[in-house]
Design a protein around this motif. Sequence first.
Motif, PDB file in Angstrom:
ATOM      1  N   UNK A  95       2.304   0.675  -4.305  1.00 17.44           N
ATOM      2  CA  UNK A  95       1.334   0.594  -5.586  1.00 17.44           C
ATOM      3  C   UNK A  95       1.862   1.453  -6.681  1.00 17.44           C
ATOM      4  N   UNK A 112       0.774  -1.395   0.111  1.00 19.14           N
ATOM      5  CA  UNK A 112       0.015   0.003   0.246  1.00 19.14           C
ATOM      6  C   UNK A 112       0.800   1.433   0.049  1.00 19.14           C
ATOM      7  N   UNK A 156      -7.440  -0.634  -4.343  1.00 21.77           N
ATOM      8  CA  UNK A 156      -7.315   0.967  -3.840  1.00 21.77           C
ATOM      9  C   UNK A 156      -8.125   1.675  -4.828  1.00 21.77           C
ATOM     10  N   UNK A 157      -9.357   2.379  -4.199  1.00 26.15           N
ATOM     11  CA  UNK A 157     -10.471   2.908  -5.206  1.00 26.15           C
ATOM     12  C   UNK A 157     -10.690   2.299  -6.146  1.00 26.15           C
TER      13      UNK A 157
END
Lengths: 393, 104
Positions: free
Chosen positions: A160, A157, A197-198
Amino acid sequence: MSVQKTLNGNQTIAEAVRQIDPDVMAAYPITPSTAIVETIAQFKADGLISGEYVCPESEHSAMSVCIGAASAGGRVMTATASQGLALMWEMLYIAAGLRLPIVASIVNRALAAPISIHGDHSDTMGARDAGWIQIYSENCQEAYDNFIQAFRIGENLDVRTPVMVGLDGFIISHSMEVVKTEDDAAVKKFVGEYQSVYPLLDTSKTFTVGPIDFTDYYFEHKRNQMEGIENAPKVILDVGKEFGETFGREYGFFEEYRMDDAEICIIVMSSAAGTCKDAVDELRDAGINIGLLKPRVFRPFPHHEIAEALRGKKAVAVLDRCASPGAFGAPLFTEVRSALYDLEDRPKIVNYVYGLGGRDIQIEHFKDVAKKLARIAETGKVEEIYGYINLRE
Amino acid sequence: MKKETWKELTIGTINPNAGNSVQNHTGTWRSGTKPEFIEEHCIHCFFCWLYCPHFAVVIDGDKVKGFNYDYCTGCGLCAEECPTKEKSIIMVKENVQLAGGGEE
Ligand code: SF4
Ligand code: SF4
């Protein structure tokens, strides 16, 4: 428990793909990476993988599919080589800018013209500023190990960032080796659940992906992007260590071979490093204090660590399997030379381009380099900073 | 509008405020001319509304009402496309107001 199998480089990548079973695999076949794509398609047809396999009309589209699928929230991989990577060009930057942790296995091959299907590093070296993490493999085992670690590194994270794993065309992609493959369950466990993520498929949130920036935002977004790859070094080391604890093969930024008391040193990446190790052994037997430094991670470039590893050496030769026309030396050389600048007592350094279009490099060639390094170490003088190995002159 | 530093931005160019381009007043790009609506000639064919690249033509039901100058860039497409013999839109001179972007 690991199992020893006889596999070539392409098969090791395909085997890792089967074990990881990403959500989407999108690739267009190109020599010498075709067998990766073919094998994945076969796995899919045989029901051995559950992810979607997409064969679009070009590599540009393959990377576009990867970007779409990764934006949707999936774990994604692709494979390509040479012109295929070149055709992905604009999409590479978009994948990095959107911080999508796509993993690409790149079977390193020369770029046209003239057309060559054989191995060199022109393809990935050309893409070195695209914002991707770059990891290079010496042999089939490293290709397998690096490819598995790439998911953990890119998907972290704090990182990315997309990752490309290089293996040399034909020399590794088509050569059989005994490779230790790990249990499917152990590999799946090591890679872990994918955390999106999103993800665009989460319709409970509204947001925009990939909007246009004007002069007031582009710069900030680019700086924000760089944070990912700047966070990567720690993660690369952590993942390499954990891989070692789990499977018994630990990885760092680079491998040092007989470097401890070496006065002269050769720096070379990928498959040629294997030949170089034999050359170093023979030279050591002849009483020459030589060592090898084999970079594994080229982006982010471990400049500080490489400078420390070269501290106190008398002469260093950087061997590049890629030319950088008009530049002051080839890509690996310029990085290493720049990394050495802050050392007060820095070694003399030279650059040799070798192996373009798959031209062989053998033990004798490394011995020639060692001879030149020994002379530089003795005289403290560099006569020719740049040269070519095994080229008809 | 306060602009974020690079640290405050969301990862991967994600814009968590979907639809916030409404805050971007493209009317600040206008330099020199702006459209003027002449209602009595208008046949309310909606060509101007259709062609305007910035949704700056204001309508109410089936009637064209004029322009939202916060977003009108003064490109003149509406006037160009307006089909009435006596033009219902003419481009008129206005005082130049320079755009505010790029001073960071
Ligand atoms: S194009 Fe002209 S006539 Fe048609 S609605 Fe717009 S102003 Fe009226
Ligand atoms: S001048 Fe251009 S931007 Fe303004 S209302 Fe007409 S078409 Fe729209």
